[in-house]
Design a protein around this motif. Sequence first.
Motif, mmCIF file in Angstrom:
data_model
loop_
_atom_site.group_PDB
_atom_site.id
_atom_site.type_symbol
_atom_site.label_atom_id
_atom_site.label_comp_id
_atom_site.label_asym_id
_atom_site.label_seq_id
_atom_site.Cartn_x
_atom_site.Cartn_y
_atom_site.Cartn_z
ATOM 1 N N SER A 105 -1.555 -8.252 27.862
ATOM 2 C CA SER A 105 -0.751 -9.468 28.038
ATOM 3 C C SER A 105 0.456 -9.242 28.937
ATOM 4 C CB SER A 105 -0.297 -9.999 26.679
ATOM 5 O OG SER A 105 0.495 -9.031 26.014
ATOM 6 N N GLY A 106 0.945 -8.012 29.020
ATOM 7 C CA GLY A 106 2.082 -7.711 29.882
ATOM 8 C C GLY A 106 1.676 -7.352 31.305
ATOM 9 N N GLY A 107 0.373 -7.358 31.567
ATOM 10 C CA GLY A 107 -0.102 -7.084 32.910
ATOM 11 C C GLY A 107 -0.021 -5.639 33.341
ATOM 12 N N VAL A 108 0.051 -4.712 32.390
ATOM 13 C CA VAL A 108 0.229 -3.300 32.746
ATOM 14 C C VAL A 108 -1.059 -2.492 32.655
ATOM 15 C CG1 VAL A 108 2.670 -3.222 32.156
ATOM 16 C CG2 VAL A 108 0.962 -2.728 30.399
ATOM 17 N N GLY A 109 -2.179 -3.134 32.499
ATOM 18 C CA GLY A 109 -3.444 -2.421 32.397
ATOM 19 C C GLY A 109 -4.401 -3.168 31.504
ATOM 20 N N LEU A 110 -5.234 -2.413 30.816
ATOM 21 C CA LEU A 110 -6.234 -2.992 29.922
ATOM 22 C C LEU A 110 -5.947 -2.593 28.477
ATOM 23 C CD1 LEU A 110 -9.447 -2.232 32.010
ATOM 24 C CD2 LEU A 110 -8.227 -4.412 31.827
ATOM 25 N N GLU A 111 -6.279 -3.495 27.570
ATOM 26 C CA GLU A 111 -6.164 -3.224 26.138
ATOM 27 C C GLU A 111 -7.577 -3.133 25.580
ATOM 28 O OE1 GLU A 111 -2.972 -5.060 23.598
ATOM 29 O OE2 GLU A 111 -4.753 -6.054 22.766
ATOM 30 N N LEU A 112 -7.840 -2.071 24.838
ATOM 31 C CA LEU A 112 -9.160 -1.815 24.275
ATOM 32 C C LEU A 112 -9.052 -1.853 22.761
ATOM 33 C CD1 LEU A 112 -9.628 1.695 25.970
ATOM 34 C CD2 LEU A 112 -9.599 -0.479 27.126
ATOM 35 N N SER A 113 -10.100 -2.300 22.101
ATOM 36 C CA SER A 113 -10.085 -2.247 20.642
ATOM 37 C C SER A 113 -11.507 -2.222 20.103
ATOM 38 C CB SER A 113 -9.325 -3.439 20.054
ATOM 39 O OG SER A 113 -10.009 -4.646 20.331
ATOM 40 N N TYR A 114 -11.628 -1.686 18.909
ATOM 41 C CA TYR A 114 -12.885 -1.806 18.176
ATOM 42 C C TYR A 114 -12.612 -1.582 16.696
ATOM 43 C CZ TYR A 114 -13.371 3.367 18.116
ATOM 44 O OH TYR A 114 -13.174 4.715 17.934
ATOM 45 N N ALA A 115 -13.529 -2.079 15.899
ATOM 46 C CA ALA A 115 -13.574 -1.785 14.470
ATOM 47 C C ALA A 115 -15.002 -1.341 14.192
ATOM 48 C CB ALA A 115 -13.215 -3.010 13.640
ATOM 49 N N ALA A 116 -15.132 -0.222 13.508
ATOM 50 C CA ALA A 116 -16.453 0.313 13.186
ATOM 51 C C ALA A 116 -16.446 0.764 11.727
ATOM 52 C CB ALA A 116 -16.804 1.471 14.106
ATOM 53 N N ALA A 117 -17.587 0.578 11.087
ATOM 54 C CA ALA A 117 -17.705 0.934 9.670
ATOM 55 C C ALA A 117 -18.827 1.937 9.474
ATOM 56 C CB ALA A 117 -17.993 -0.314 8.844
ATOM 57 N N VAL A 118 -18.609 2.818 8.527
ATOM 58 C CA VAL A 118 -19.659 3.652 7.982
ATOM 59 C C VAL A 118 -19.765 3.167 6.535
ATOM 60 C CG1 VAL A 118 -20.412 5.989 7.410
ATOM 61 C CG2 VAL A 118 -19.056 5.590 9.483
ATOM 62 N N PRO A 119 -20.716 2.276 6.256
ATOM 63 C CA PRO A 119 -20.765 1.634 4.933
ATOM 64 C C PRO A 119 -20.667 2.637 3.780
ATOM 65 C CG PRO A 119 -22.359 0.648 6.396
ATOM 66 C CD PRO A 119 -21.813 1.852 7.107
ATOM 67 N N GLY A 120 -19.766 2.304 2.858
ATOM 68 C CA GLY A 120 -19.556 3.143 1.686
ATOM 69 C C GLY A 120 -18.753 4.398 1.944
ATOM 70 N N ASP A 121 -18.258 4.572 3.173
ATOM 71 C CA ASP A 121 -17.597 5.826 3.508
ATOM 72 C C ASP A 121 -16.271 5.637 4.248
ATOM 73 O OD1 ASP A 121 -17.180 8.566 3.900
ATOM 74 O OD2 ASP A 121 -19.273 8.922 4.432
ATOM 75 N N HIS A 122 -16.285 5.091 5.463
ATOM 76 C CA HIS A 122 -15.096 5.002 6.302
ATOM 77 C C HIS A 122 -15.041 3.694 7.086
ATOM 78 C CE1 HIS A 122 -15.101 9.425 5.902
ATOM 79 N NE2 HIS A 122 -13.827 9.350 6.175
ATOM 80 N N MET A 123 -13.830 3.385 7.512
ATOM 81 C CA MET A 123 -13.574 2.370 8.529
ATOM 82 C C MET A 123 -12.778 3.050 9.625
ATOM 83 S SD MET A 123 -14.670 -0.793 8.016
ATOM 84 C CE MET A 123 -13.659 -1.575 9.264
ATOM 85 N N PHE A 124 -13.085 2.702 10.865
ATOM 86 C CA PHE A 124 -12.332 3.155 12.029
ATOM 87 C C PHE A 124 -11.828 1.905 12.739
ATOM 88 C CE2 PHE A 124 -15.738 6.234 11.313
ATOM 89 C CZ PHE A 124 -15.031 7.422 11.242
ATOM 90 N N VAL A 125 -10.518 1.803 12.904
ATOM 91 C CA VAL A 125 -9.937 0.669 13.621
ATOM 92 C C VAL A 125 -9.124 1.264 14.764
ATOM 93 C CG1 VAL A 125 -8.640 -1.474 13.459
ATOM 94 C CG2 VAL A 125 -9.819 -0.597 11.429
ATOM 95 N N TYR A 126 -9.454 0.854 15.986
ATOM 96 C CA TYR A 126 -8.924 1.483 17.188
ATOM 97 C C TYR A 126 -8.248 0.461 18.084
ATOM 98 C CZ TYR A 126 -9.050 3.387 21.928
ATOM 99 O OH TYR A 126 -8.713 3.771 23.196
ATOM 100 N N LEU A 127 -7.129 0.872 18.671
ATOM 101 C CA LEU A 127 -6.443 0.119 19.709
ATOM 102 C C LEU A 127 -6.064 1.107 20.794
ATOM 103 C CD1 LEU A 127 -5.076 -2.542 20.692
ATOM 104 C CD2 LEU A 127 -3.021 -1.743 19.537
ATOM 105 N N GLY A 128 -6.361 0.776 22.044
ATOM 106 C CA GLY A 128 -6.043 1.683 23.135
ATOM 107 C C GLY A 128 -5.586 0.926 24.370
ATOM 108 N N TYR A 129 -5.018 1.679 25.286
ATOM 109 C CA TYR A 129 -4.525 1.113 26.537
ATOM 110 C C TYR A 129 -4.949 2.011 27.689
ATOM 111 C CZ TYR A 129 -1.510 -1.331 23.263
ATOM 112 O OH TYR A 129 -1.051 -2.087 22.213
ATOM 113 N N VAL A 130 -5.453 1.399 28.744
ATOM 114 C CA VAL A 130 -5.721 2.100 29.988
ATOM 115 C C VAL A 130 -4.732 1.549 31.003
ATOM 116 C CG1 VAL A 130 -7.367 2.457 31.872
ATOM 117 C CG2 VAL A 130 -8.158 2.527 29.501
ATOM 118 N N THR A 131 -3.871 2.413 31.510
ATOM 119 C CA THR A 131 -2.864 2.015 32.486
ATOM 120 C C THR A 131 -3.062 2.877 33.740
ATOM 121 O OG1 THR A 131 -1.128 3.599 31.891
ATOM 122 C CG2 THR A 131 -1.256 1.576 30.569
#
Length: 165
Positions: A105-131
């Motif tokens: 939103s600030g125009g400084v690159g790209l914002e990346l995200s994902y949410a991934a699950a390993v049912p019954g075990d883990h959640m991974f929630v990711y936010l990243g930036y490529v500048t």
Amino acid sequence: MAVNYSFSFTSPAKPVQKLIEYSYNEFLIDLPVHWKPVPSTESNTITFQSGIEDASIIISADFYDIPPSKAQAVAERCVESRLSVHEQQFPARVEVIQRSIHAHSGGVGLELSYAAAVPGDHMFVYLGYVTPRKILNFTLVCGPDRSKASTLFNATIQHFRPKLP
């Protein structure tokens, strides 16, 4: 028939949670005292763990010269490689719930995200930036409860202040 109701103009007082500010070259983050920094063998990586939340936050930065014409490809490769690590850890069990790459939103690159699950075990929630000068990564790893993962991510990410670009 009369309806009688009342409401307060003041919101109930919430307990104030003590936060500790962690200041690094590429980001600032304020976390409750139960989040503890853990030494990492990887350069440019910091990990925080909370026994109360039974979760970890991993923040890393990789420095590159990234021309704007290559940013999208770099972002796609970044998300794919991070998801492949989860898949190597949990073969054929990783469910990608959400993923996106869009302009920051600030125009400084790209914002990346994902949410991934390993049912019954883990959640991974990711936010990243490529500048133009780096890739900055924030990953929350927690238990399998999606609602709890979402709540925890939202509570922690609001105190994460990346220094971009």
